[in-house]
Design a protein around this motif. Structure first.
Motif, short mmCIF file in Angstrom:
data_model
loop_
_atom_site.label_atom_id
_atom_site.label_comp_id
_atom_site.label_asym_id
_atom_site.label_seq_id
_atom_site.Cartn_x
_atom_site.Cartn_y
_atom_site.Cartn_z
N VAL A 396 -2.03 14.08 0.01
CA VAL A 396 -1.24 14.86 -0.56
C VAL A 396 -0.27 15.48 0.83
O VAL A 396 0.52 15.27 1.20
N VAL A 397 -1.28 15.72 1.36
CA VAL A 397 -1.18 16.43 2.98
C VAL A 397 -0.29 15.93 3.77
O VAL A 397 0.88 16.02 4.22
N ALA A 398 -0.60 14.59 3.78
CA ALA A 398 -0.24 13.27 4.43
C ALA A 398 0.91 13.32 4.04
O ALA A 398 2.21 12.98 4.59
N GLU A 399 1.38 13.18 2.65
CA GLU A 399 2.24 13.27 2.48
C GLU A 399 3.54 13.34 2.23
O GLU A 399 4.69 13.12 3.12
N GLU A 400 3.31 15.10 2.75
CA GLU A 400 4.15 16.28 2.89
C GLU A 400 4.79 15.96 3.93
O GLU A 400 6.16 16.12 4.35
N ASP A 440 -8.35 0.91 9.87
CA ASP A 440 -8.11 -0.25 8.71
C ASP A 440 -6.75 0.35 7.99
O ASP A 440 -5.61 -0.63 8.05
N ALA A 441 -7.04 1.41 6.97
CA ALA A 441 -6.20 1.56 6.43
C ALA A 441 -4.87 1.75 6.84
O ALA A 441 -3.67 1.77 6.55
N LEU A 442 -4.87 2.50 8.32
CA LEU A 442 -3.45 2.30 9.31
C LEU A 442 -3.25 1.43 9.65
O LEU A 442 -1.97 1.08 9.12
N TYR A 443 -3.48 0.25 9.59
CA TYR A 443 -2.84 -0.67 10.61
C TYR A 443 -2.26 -1.00 9.01
O TYR A 443 -1.52 -1.87 9.11
N GLN A 444 -2.83 -1.40 7.71
CA GLN A 444 -2.27 -1.69 6.39
C GLN A 444 -0.88 -1.14 6.49
O GLN A 444 0.01 -1.91 5.89
N ALA A 445 -0.62 0.73 6.64
CA ALA A 445 0.14 1.13 6.28
C ALA A 445 0.92 0.51 7.58
O ALA A 445 2.11 0.85 7.09
N LYS A 446 0.82 0.91 8.77
CA LYS A 446 1.74 -0.16 9.68
C LYS A 446 2.37 -1.73 9.11
O LYS A 446 2.82 -1.45 9.27
N THR A 447 1.65 -2.69 8.85
CA THR A 447 1.75 -4.33 8.67
C THR A 447 2.45 -4.06 7.14
O THR A 447 3.24 -4.53 7.14
N ASN A 448 2.37 -2.81 5.90
CA ASN A 448 2.75 -2.38 5.15
C ASN A 448 4.79 -1.57 5.35
O ASN A 448 5.02 -1.78 4.52
N GLY A 449 5.24 -1.56 6.83
CA GLY A 449 6.37 -1.71 6.64
C GLY A 449 6.42 -0.05 7.63
O GLY A 449 7.62 0.76 7.18
N ARG A 450 5.32 0.39 7.82
CA ARG A 450 5.22 1.80 8.66
C ARG A 450 5.70 2.93 7.68
O ARG A 450 6.42 2.75 6.47
N ASN A 451 6.49 4.59 8.53
CA ASN A 451 6.01 5.23 6.99
C ASN A 451 5.86 5.93 6.11
O ASN A 451 6.08 5.75 5.10
N ARG A 452 4.83 5.37 5.99
CA ARG A 452 3.71 5.27 5.47
C ARG A 452 2.20 5.48 5.11
O ARG A 452 1.99 5.70 6.26
N LEU A 453 1.62 5.91 3.35
CA LEU A 453 0.34 5.63 3.89
C LEU A 453 -0.40 4.87 3.46
O LEU A 453 -0.20 4.80 2.09
N GLU A 454 -2.01 4.47 3.92
CA GLU A 454 -2.68 3.90 2.78
C GLU A 454 -3.84 4.80 3.13
O GLU A 454 -4.91 5.56 3.51
N LEU A 455 -4.34 4.28 2.07
CA LEU A 455 -6.19 4.90 1.72
C LEU A 455 -7.32 3.97 1.85
O LEU A 455 -7.01 2.84 1.17
N GLY A 456 -8.01 4.50 2.45
CA GLY A 456 -8.84 2.92 2.91
C GLY A 456 -10.50 3.72 2.23
O GLY A 456 -10.98 4.72 1.97
#
Ligand SMILES: Nc1nc2c(ncn2[C@@H]2O[C@H](COP(=O)(O)OP(=O)(O)OP(=O)(O)O)[C@@H](O)[C@H]2O)c(=O)[nH]1
Length: 456
Positions: A396-400, A440-456
């Motif tokens: 939630v904080v990350a999304e903000e 890994d989650a960050l890598y996922q976010a990057k590969t999924n297009g950046r400017n987003r968040l992923e949970l690991g």
């Protein structure tokens, strides 16, 4: 002995002063007691002397008078016998007078014997006991010889004073004069002797008292000087040390200090003032030190550019937080990486890139709790540790944050976005495991297009 002297020398100042004062006071007490005893003895001696001497002197005066009268009577008898040899009634009359005179002398002698006997019985202080005994013997001997001589004179007077009888009269009369004179001399000698004894006592007392008084005075002077010298020595030492400490705290050379106190200065007041100075310097020194330590600690643990905690602090803190999480406290980790940061640098310059990094940390700080920890892991990569937060709460904080970055429009700052990899501590996780899941989650976010968040 030498041990007790050594322990005394190293004793406290108060103990030394107490010990020396006790010695001095004891000495003065002895002087006072000795004086009181001696004065008392002398006063009793004087009283006794007066009790013996005055009556004896009076008796001696009366004896002198009687001796004169006796002399006159004997002369009158001589005269009467030479002029009117046949006038036996005149001679008889004179003989009667001599009898009366003799009785008076006997009474005086009895009184003198009583005075001398009383002196022997009641007076114990005077050393003249022997002299009084002798006088008593003389008095008794004189009384006996006076009686005999008087009887001899009376016998001669019972007959006409012819040549033979007259000679006997003259011999007896001369012996009586001599005996009376001898007795008077003895009385006088005795009173003088007794007076000499008392005078000797007085002189001895004065001598001993002066010696004791002088000794007390010398001890007093010695103690005073000792205290002054010790006080000055110790004070000087303390003063020098305090001065040196003060100057070294202030950063100046100790050898430049004047060690002598200013004229009229109170040493203790000066010392107290210097100690105050030392305390002030010491306090400000301590303050400076803790300030410097604080700055050094901050430099060692924070990133110079952004003020976020640095990599060194990251390793140390993560280990510590994992230990807490092991005891059951939830812990979430978020790794944030700015997107295409190389492009920002390339397009806007390195300084602008720096400003983006600084602003990123500011924005994070403004939007997380004060207990949440922010680290710069390197370049444009940051990590956040959320205590007591699940990964959903961290998301939630990350999304903000993501939205804040995305929507940020600031003068002199290019638009930028970030990608987030989020995970939470699982039982038995090591540091590496935890970081890897977030990476890994960050890598996922990057590969999924950046400017987003992923949970690991
Ligand atoms: N201005 C500035 N740039 C830095 C600093 N530290 C690292 N960089 C730059 O950050 C850039 C990081 O580029 P990359 O690792 O390729 O990553 P990126 O361009 O953000 O691409 P992605 O991460 O894949 O989105 C490099 O060009 C570094 O020179 C810094 O302190 N200040």
């Amino acid at each position: 002995m030498s041990n007790s002297l050594l322990s005394w020398l190293s004793a406290s100042f108060t103990r030394k002063i107490g010990g020396l004062s006790t010695i001095l006071l004891s000495f003065i007490l002895i002087v006072i007691l000795y004086s009181v005893v001696q004065l008392n003895t002398i006063s009793r001696e004087m009283r006794e002397l007066a009790e013996i001497d005055i009556p004896l002197t009076q008796l001696a005066s009366e004896f002198e008078l009687k001796q004169l009268e006796q002399h006159i009577l004997l002369e009158r008898i001589r005269l009467a016998s030479s002029t009117t040899a046949s006038d036996s009634s005149g001679q008889k009359n004179l003989s009667l007078q001599l009898n009366e005179h003799s009785q008076l002398v006997q009474t005086l002698l009895e009184q003198a014997v009583t005075v001398a006997s009383n002196a022997l019985k009641t007076h114990e202080i005077l050393d003249g006991i022997q002299a009084h005994k002798e006088l008593l013997n003389h008095l008794e001997a004189y009384a006996r010889s006076h009686e005999i001589l008087h009887a001899r004179i009376a016998q001669t007077l019972a007959l006409p004073l012819d040549e033979q009888n007259g000679e006997e009269f003259e011999t007896a009369a001369e012996q009586m004069d001599l005996a009376t004179e001898t007795l008077l001399n003895q009385i006088e000698q005795l009173t003088e002797e007794v007076a000499d004894i008392t005078e000797g006592h007085e002189q001895r007392f004065l001598l001993v008292d002066t010696a004791l008084g002088t000794s007390a005075f010398v001890i007093g002077i010695y103690i005073t000087l000792y205290l002054i010298v010790s006080f000055r020595r110790h004070m000087g030492e303390i003063q020098r040390k305090v001065d040196r400490l003060n100057h070294s705290l202030q950063g100046s050379s100790a050898t430049e200090i004047s060690l002598e106190p200013a004229a009229g200065d109170d040493e203790l007041a000066r010392l107290a003032a210097n100690i105050d100075g030392v305390l002030d310097s010491f306090t400000s020194e301590m303050k400076n030190r803790s300030e410097v330590e604080k700055q050094l600690l901050q430099l060692a643990t924070t990133d110079k550019l952004t003020g976020a905690l640095n990599r060194h602090k990251w390793d140390e803190t993560l280990a510590q937080e994992i230990r807490l999480a092991n005891r059951g406290m939830p812990l979430s980790l978020l790794i944030l990486d700015l997107d295409n940061f190389k492009g920002i640098n390339d397009r806007w310059g390195h300084d602008v890139g720096d400003r983006v990094l600084v602003r990123t940390v500011e924005l994070i700080r403004e939007n997380v709790r004060s207990s949440d920890l922010i680290f710069r892991l390197g370049g444009e990569e940051f990590a956040l540790l959320f205590r007591n937060h699940s990964k959903q709460q961290a998301a939630v904080v990350a999304e903000e944050l993501r939205q804040i970055f995305e929507q940020l429009e600031e003068k002199n700052l290019p638009p930028f976005t970030a990608s987030f990899g989020i995970t939470q501590y699982e039982s038995g996780d090591s540091q590496e495991n935890l970081i890897k899941r977030a990476d890994d989650a960050l890598y996922q976010a990057k590969t999924n297009g950046r400017n987003r968040l992923e949970l690991g």
